[in-house]
Each structure stands twice: as structure tokens, then as C-alpha cells.
Scaffold this active site. Structure first.
Site, PDB file in Angstrom:
ATOM      1  N   VAL A  59       0.865  -1.126   0.018  1.00 51.05           N
ATOM      2  CA  VAL A  59      -0.054  -0.071   0.032  1.00 51.05           C
ATOM      3  C   VAL A  59       0.957   1.354  -0.141  1.00 51.05           C
ATOM      4  O   VAL A  59       0.195   2.372   0.028  1.00 51.05           O
ATOM      5  CB  VAL A  59      -1.014   0.137   1.060  1.00 51.05           C
ATOM      6  CG1 VAL A  59      -2.178  -1.041   1.110  1.00 51.05           C
ATOM      7  CG2 VAL A  59      -0.291  -0.277   2.605  1.00 51.05           C
ATOM      8  N   TYR A 150       2.623   6.364  15.568  1.00 49.77           N
ATOM      9  CA  TYR A 150       1.277   5.867  15.604  1.00 49.77           C
ATOM     10  C   TYR A 150       0.263   6.583  15.844  1.00 49.77           C
ATOM     11  O   TYR A 150      -0.843   6.434  15.155  1.00 49.77           O
ATOM     12  CB  TYR A 150       1.410   4.571  16.426  1.00 49.77           C
ATOM     13  CG  TYR A 150       0.465   3.660  16.152  1.00 49.77           C
ATOM     14  CD1 TYR A 150       0.498   2.727  15.269  1.00 49.77           C
ATOM     15  CD2 TYR A 150      -0.763   3.629  17.098  1.00 49.77           C
ATOM     16  CE1 TYR A 150      -0.821   1.787  14.861  1.00 49.77           C
ATOM     17  CE2 TYR A 150      -1.814   2.603  16.891  1.00 49.77           C
ATOM     18  CZ  TYR A 150      -1.736   1.576  15.967  1.00 49.77           C
ATOM     19  OH  TYR A 150      -2.939   0.844  15.742  1.00 49.77           O
ATOM     20  N   LYS A 154      -2.681   7.597  13.068  1.00 53.37           N
ATOM     21  CA  LYS A 154      -4.027   7.377  13.264  1.00 53.37           C
ATOM     22  C   LYS A 154      -4.980   8.545  13.503  1.00 53.37           C
ATOM     23  O   LYS A 154      -6.090   8.434  13.396  1.00 53.37           O
ATOM     24  CB  LYS A 154      -4.403   6.368  14.539  1.00 53.37           C
ATOM     25  CG  LYS A 154      -3.754   4.958  14.407  1.00 53.37           C
ATOM     26  CD  LYS A 154      -4.035   4.276  12.959  1.00 53.37           C
ATOM     27  CE  LYS A 154      -3.587   2.884  12.871  1.00 53.37           C
ATOM     28  NZ  LYS A 154      -4.167   2.128  11.665  1.00 53.37           N
TER      29      LYS A 154
END
Length: 250
Positions: A59, A150, A154
Site C-alpha cells: 500500500v 502511531y 491514526k
């Protein structure tokens, strides 16, 4: 059958939340393409699902993402639902994280949502409908020690979800995300196993969730089934928190 006749792509589908989501979609009547950077693992997982098809894709590579979408449309004869679940963990503070790790985290967990959205948008626009679902995290809602990249990624997924929802509303392309708490996946189990006292680390994580213990991949898959279904036809731009109450008391 809540997804009868629907056609879906699920990324990061070799294991964990992605695999369980693909399985639930198929049980609800959808055709599913399971995608993962690990093509052999994706193929093994697809073999567990009736009618499941595997297409390997990284991806972080727009060419591979474009090929995934084109291949899925050709294989299934269309596409209605995209689930962006591919992601990696990364621990570290802004002091300790290498710049390359920061870039890798945001590339896999955040920019990939842009890439896949860019790939499916023309198809969804031409047919006049589509659903994009993203795996975010409670780490994108609250600050967490040692999760600088992270949490940033997110948090970005949550607001990108909102922006895409507004941009796609007139088509309509519905865009939503789920913010899981700690879920029993290979990623989490590997993390706990690496701790100095794995049993104590597991007990600590369990205790963070008022409903008792960490969640199951099926808890998140159930949310994705609902958001993908016509029952959620008037829902877009939302971040659905499924976390056993973890963030309720923060």
C-alpha cells in the site's frame, strides 16, 4: 445477508482484523478480495473464505494500489466497498524515533488511505456510490506514551476520513472509520511477548478495558459490516469507537 451482492477489497487481510472482516463480509453475502503485502499469506487466508480471492499489494506503492483496484474490479465485475486495514505498529517518542521510522509509519498507516482512496474514487464516482472504511485507533483519539508516530498517523486517518466524507457526500461516497481498543491480533500478541514480563503486560492491558479484557477481531469486523451495509446509509464522516470502554474514563 446484509452485504448480498456487494463487492469488497480488504487490505491487510492476511490476519487479524483484516482477515476477520473479510470472513464476515463473505458470510454476509459479499465477494471479497483479500490484499496484503505478503501474497502467500493472503492466498492462504483467501482459501479459508468461500469465494475469497487474494491480490498481493504494497500500500506504499501507488502503482501496486492501482493494480489492486483494477484487478479487483476485473475479477469481481465491480467494486462497492474498500476497507483500509493495512498498518504497522511503531513505538517511540519524538526523541527516540528515527526519521525513517516516522516516515515509514505515516506512509503505511496514513498515506496509504490517500492512495487507495485516489485509486477507487473515479470508479465510485462513475457508478454513483461507494463505501470507504478505515481502521484508525483509540491512539488517534488520545495521547499515548511512546506512540508519537502511531498516534499521529491514526489521528490523521480520523480527520482524513472526515475530509473524504465531506468531499464524497454528493456522489455519495460514504467514508467512515473505526477506532479499536486493544485487539487480540498477531500484532498485539507479538508486542506483549516482547515485554520483560509478558503475563504482567497482558494483565495491564486487560485492565485498561472496563468491559473486561482485550477485544476480539470479530468485535471490529462486526462494526465494519454495519458501516458497509445499507443500515448505515445515513452515516458518513464518523469515527466509531469500539474499545471495551477504554476511552470512556479518560
Amino acid at each position: 445477508m446484509r452485504l448480498e451482492g456487494k463487492k469488497a477489497i480488504v487490505t491487510g487481510a492476511a490476519a487479524g482484523i483484516g482477515l476477520e472482516t473479510a470472513r464476515r463480509f463473505a458470510e454476509e453475502g459479499a465477494q471479497v478480495v483479500l490484499s496484503d503485502i505478503d501474497g502467500s499469506a493472503a492466498a492462504a487466508s483467501a482459501a479459508e473464505i468461500e469465494g475469497g480471492v487474494a491480490i498481493a499489494a504494497d500500500v506504499t506503492d501507488q502503482g501496486q494500489v492501482d493494480a489492486l483496484v483494477a484487478g479487483a474490479i476485473e475479477t469481481m465485475g465491480g467494486l462497492d466497498i474498500l476497507v483500509n486495514n493495512a498498518g504497522i505498529p511503531m513505538l517511540g517518542t519524538v526523541e527516540t524515533l528515527a526519521e525513517s521510522d516516522w516516515d515509514r509509519e505515516l506512509d503505511v498507516n496514513l498515506k496509504s488511505v490517500y492512495r487507495t482512496g485516489r485509486a477507487v474514487w473515479p470508479h465510485f464516482k462513475a457508478q454513483g456510490h461507494g463505501v470507504i472504511l478505515n481502521t484508525a485507533s483509540v491512539a488517534g483519539l488520545t495521547g499515548s506514551a511512546g506512540q508519537a508516530s502511531y498516534g499521529a498517523a491514526k489521528g490523521g486517518v480520523i480527520n482524513l476520513t472526515r475530509c473524504m466524507a465531506v468531499d464524497g457526500a454528493d456522489i455519495p461516497i460514504r467514508v467512515n472509520c473505526i477506532c479499536p481498543g486493544f485487539i487480540e491480533t498477531p500484532m498485539l500478541l507479538d508486542y506483549l511477548a516482547d515485554q520483560d514480563d509478558p503475563a504482567a503486560a497482558r494483565a495491564q492491558v486487560d485492565a485498561m478495558h472496563p468491559l473486561g479484557g482485550i477485544g476480539r477481531a470479530s468485535d471490529i469486523a462486526g462494526g465494519f459490516v454495519y458501516l458497509a451495509s445499507d443500515e448505515a446509509a445515513w452515516i458518513t464522516g464518523t469515527a466509531l469507537t469500539i474499545d471495551g470502554g477504554l476511552t470512556a474514563g479518560i
